[in-house]
Scaffold this active site. Sequence first.
Site, PDB file in Angstrom:
ATOM      1  N   CYS A 292       5.220  -6.327   1.767  1.00  0.00           N
ATOM      2  CA  CYS A 292       5.726  -4.765   1.484  1.00  0.00           C
ATOM      3  C   CYS A 292       5.033  -4.133   2.623  1.00  0.00           C
ATOM      4  O   CYS A 292       5.192  -4.321   3.704  1.00  0.00           O
ATOM      5  CB  CYS A 292       5.243  -4.396   0.199  1.00  0.00           C
ATOM      6  SG  CYS A 292       6.091  -2.805  -0.020  1.00  0.00           S
ATOM      7  N   TYR A 293       3.915  -2.984   2.451  1.00  0.00           N
ATOM      8  CA  TYR A 293       3.155  -2.317   3.655  1.00  0.00           C
ATOM      9  C   TYR A 293       2.682  -3.498   4.458  1.00  0.00           C
ATOM     10  O   TYR A 293       2.893  -3.235   5.774  1.00  0.00           O
ATOM     11  CB  TYR A 293       2.029  -1.657   2.855  1.00  0.00           C
ATOM     12  CG  TYR A 293       1.480  -0.842   3.914  1.00  0.00           C
ATOM     13  CD1 TYR A 293       2.054   0.386   4.269  1.00  0.00           C
ATOM     14  CD2 TYR A 293       0.139  -1.100   4.442  1.00  0.00           C
ATOM     15  CE1 TYR A 293       1.076   1.159   5.295  1.00  0.00           C
ATOM     16  CE2 TYR A 293      -0.381  -0.494   5.459  1.00  0.00           C
ATOM     17  CZ  TYR A 293       0.098   0.674   5.657  1.00  0.00           C
ATOM     18  OH  TYR A 293      -0.528   1.370   6.899  1.00  0.00           O
TER      19      TYR A 293
ATOM     20  N   GLY B  89       0.902  -1.370  -0.047  1.00  0.00           N
ATOM     21  CA  GLY B  89      -0.096   0.178  -0.083  1.00  0.00           C
ATOM     22  C   GLY B  89       0.839   1.347   0.028  1.00  0.00           C
ATOM     23  O   GLY B  89       2.062   1.175   0.383  1.00  0.00           O
TER      24      GLY B  89
ATOM     25  N   LYS C  95     -10.455 -12.802 -15.863  1.00  0.00           N
ATOM     26  CA  LYS C  95     -10.640 -12.856 -17.296  1.00  0.00           C
ATOM     27  C   LYS C  95     -10.088 -14.340 -17.735  1.00  0.00           C
ATOM     28  O   LYS C  95     -10.743 -14.945 -18.473  1.00  0.00           O
ATOM     29  CB  LYS C  95      -9.869 -11.764 -17.958  1.00  0.00           C
ATOM     30  CG  LYS C  95     -10.353 -11.845 -19.368  1.00  0.00           C
ATOM     31  CD  LYS C  95     -11.697 -11.073 -19.481  1.00  0.00           C
ATOM     32  CE  LYS C  95     -12.108 -10.597 -21.026  1.00  0.00           C
ATOM     33  NZ  LYS C  95     -13.376  -9.614 -20.857  1.00  0.00           N
TER      34      LYS C  95
ATOM     35  N   HIS D 124       7.978  -8.023  -3.556  1.00  0.00           N
ATOM     36  CA  HIS D 124       6.791  -8.188  -3.960  1.00  0.00           C
ATOM     37  C   HIS D 124       6.619  -9.453  -4.866  1.00  0.00           C
ATOM     38  O   HIS D 124       7.026  -9.881  -5.927  1.00  0.00           O
ATOM     39  CB  HIS D 124       6.291  -7.148  -5.104  1.00  0.00           C
ATOM     40  CG  HIS D 124       5.881  -5.775  -4.560  1.00  0.00           C
ATOM     41  ND1 HIS D 124       4.474  -5.529  -3.905  1.00  0.00           N
ATOM     42  CD2 HIS D 124       6.448  -4.860  -4.041  1.00  0.00           C
ATOM     43  CE1 HIS D 124       4.417  -4.656  -3.285  1.00  0.00           C
ATOM     44  NE2 HIS D 124       5.624  -4.050  -3.295  1.00  0.00           N
TER      45      HIS D 124
ATOM     46  N   GLU E 285       4.202 -11.280  -5.956  1.00  0.00           N
ATOM     47  CA  GLU E 285       3.461 -11.628  -6.869  1.00  0.00           C
ATOM     48  C   GLU E 285       3.503 -11.061  -8.287  1.00  0.00           C
ATOM     49  O   GLU E 285       2.934 -11.386  -9.225  1.00  0.00           O
ATOM     50  CB  GLU E 285       2.042 -10.792  -6.454  1.00  0.00           C
ATOM     51  CG  GLU E 285       1.993  -9.145  -6.202  1.00  0.00           C
ATOM     52  CD  GLU E 285       2.746  -8.775  -4.940  1.00  0.00           C
ATOM     53  OE1 GLU E 285       3.561  -9.410  -4.247  1.00  0.00           O
ATOM     54  OE2 GLU E 285       2.424  -7.516  -4.481  1.00  0.00           O
TER      55      GLU E 285
ATOM     56  N   ASP F 232     -17.216 -12.512 -22.086  1.00  0.00           N
ATOM     57  CA  ASP F 232     -17.877 -12.516 -20.798  1.00  0.00           C
ATOM     58  C   ASP F 232     -19.358 -12.910 -21.378  1.00  0.00           C
ATOM     59  O   ASP F 232     -19.955 -13.782 -20.473  1.00  0.00           O
ATOM     60  CB  ASP F 232     -17.824 -11.120 -20.029  1.00  0.00           C
ATOM     61  CG  ASP F 232     -16.414 -10.914 -19.489  1.00  0.00           C
ATOM     62  OD1 ASP F 232     -15.646 -11.563 -19.982  1.00  0.00           O
ATOM     63  OD2 ASP F 232     -16.185  -9.502 -19.547  1.00  0.00           O
TER      64      ASP F 232
END
Length: 515
Positions: free
Chosen positions: A82-83, A55, A371, A170, A172, A228
Amino acid sequence: MKNELVIVIDFGGQYNQLVARRVRECNVYCEIYSYKIDIEKIKEMNPKGIILTGGPNSCYEADSPTYSKELFELGIPVLGLCYGAQLMQHILGGKVEKAAVREYGKTNVIVDKKESAIFKGVKEETTCWMSHFDYISKTAPGFEITSHTTDCPVASAENTDQNLYAIQFHPEVLHTEEGTKMLSNFVMNVCRCSGDWRMDSFVEESIKKIREKVGDGKVLCALSGGVDSSVAAVMLSKAIGKQLTCVFVDHGLLRKNEGDEVEAVFGPEGPYDLNFIRVNAQQRYYDKLKGVEEPEQKRKIIGEEFIRVFEEEAKKIGAVDYLVQGTIYPDVVESGLGGESAVIKSHHNVGGLPDYVDFKEIIEPLRDLFKDEVRKAGLEMGLPEYLVFRQPFPGPGLGIRIIGEVTEEKVKIVQDADAIYRQEIANAGLDRSIGQYFAGLTNMRSVGVMGDERTYDYAVALRAVNTIDFMTAEAAEIPYEVLNKVMNRIINEVRGVNRVMYDLTSKPPGTIEFE
Ligand code: XMP
């Protein structure tokens, strides 16, 4: 279905959705919640693990987002990123301070505790993505430092007795080379998830739930032919068959043969059981768009005409119980309902609930999916690949890929040019690697020569961009031979075109579309 759940608590970091995606890649279902989520709700959900995101704030400042200490006492494994890592240390008695220099970018992390569960199978020196000003200068009691960098004494730390893990970088983002492994280690080895979240069982469960919910009710779906709405329609069809009616409005601004392709899949000749209504409204749209040049006005006319056409069809069908919407998980998160991140994407097609249709409730069968998961679900249910891997296509269609007035003639030109372009991109094997590509039509005509004849024809613009989030984009580098071939074919095969240009503009300052 959701009995094995990991939750992501969002502190406003830009990678919140990525964290959840990576967890789902481990076949573990994962949801994102704002840091404002009540602890009681977390207890109720009883997740197998909790991940705190990054964040933009400093955790030691008074009004920064925080969480009660109780979160770390639930007995549920917690991983702070992180944060999230700093906050964990701060709350549990460690110290976080502002660093002299910001650590940003790919950084070499040295693993100090090789036997750490998080670093199982990870190299002793591994490239990670750092982005922080604050740093953990002292770990909380009970924590052991497990890795560091040249500038950062605590790149990660852990308290194995309480299953608490803090990572300053990070994992991710893909720049962290072994990040997926680290997250998978947390989810599988620390949280002890079994990884049984599978698309086939999700689809099966969803169909069952829809069936229970709808009973013998009637359902209406506006089918655009996009990924979608197509996947949502198939799911509904599998659940309730002819209780579902899909209305597909062909506004004459679709890509070449697209209307027929949609009809081939969803119409009476196709494999699915449903009522399919194709409204051929092409001429209506061309009439309305006559003489209109201004892009916003074109958008408005196309949007309003859609409502009118759909309304007429809905009236014929009469009252229904449910209306289907193809909302997907990023829409939910980005509209502020899921996580904490600012609303960054304006939803072109979300205009509130249609009040011209008489319905009781909305059904959103894809609300929980990213998605790529929607695509997986589509393939799972037998939708053809060309539909499932369709590029984004704007609601107003070719109406906003033709500069100036839209006419039937111009639509035909851009459809033909675009079809050639797409074919050649596919032939070159580039179709899955470029973010979005299409042909647009400039409003410019210029002199050319063909054979012995002077021509005065249109210029086609080829657009291709690479983008991660469609908020920014860069023109794709397509090999010259491919462009040259596309140019030759368009000039030779599409009447009314004597020039082909490649649009090099990035976004900003351009937009992705060509209007
Ligand atoms: P722009 O042109 O704004 O486009 O850079 C960003 C992304 O959004 C798509 N786009 C639309 N999608 N309805 C849609 O569903 C629209 O009116 C619309 N306008 C743009 C565009 O194709 C790109 O992917």
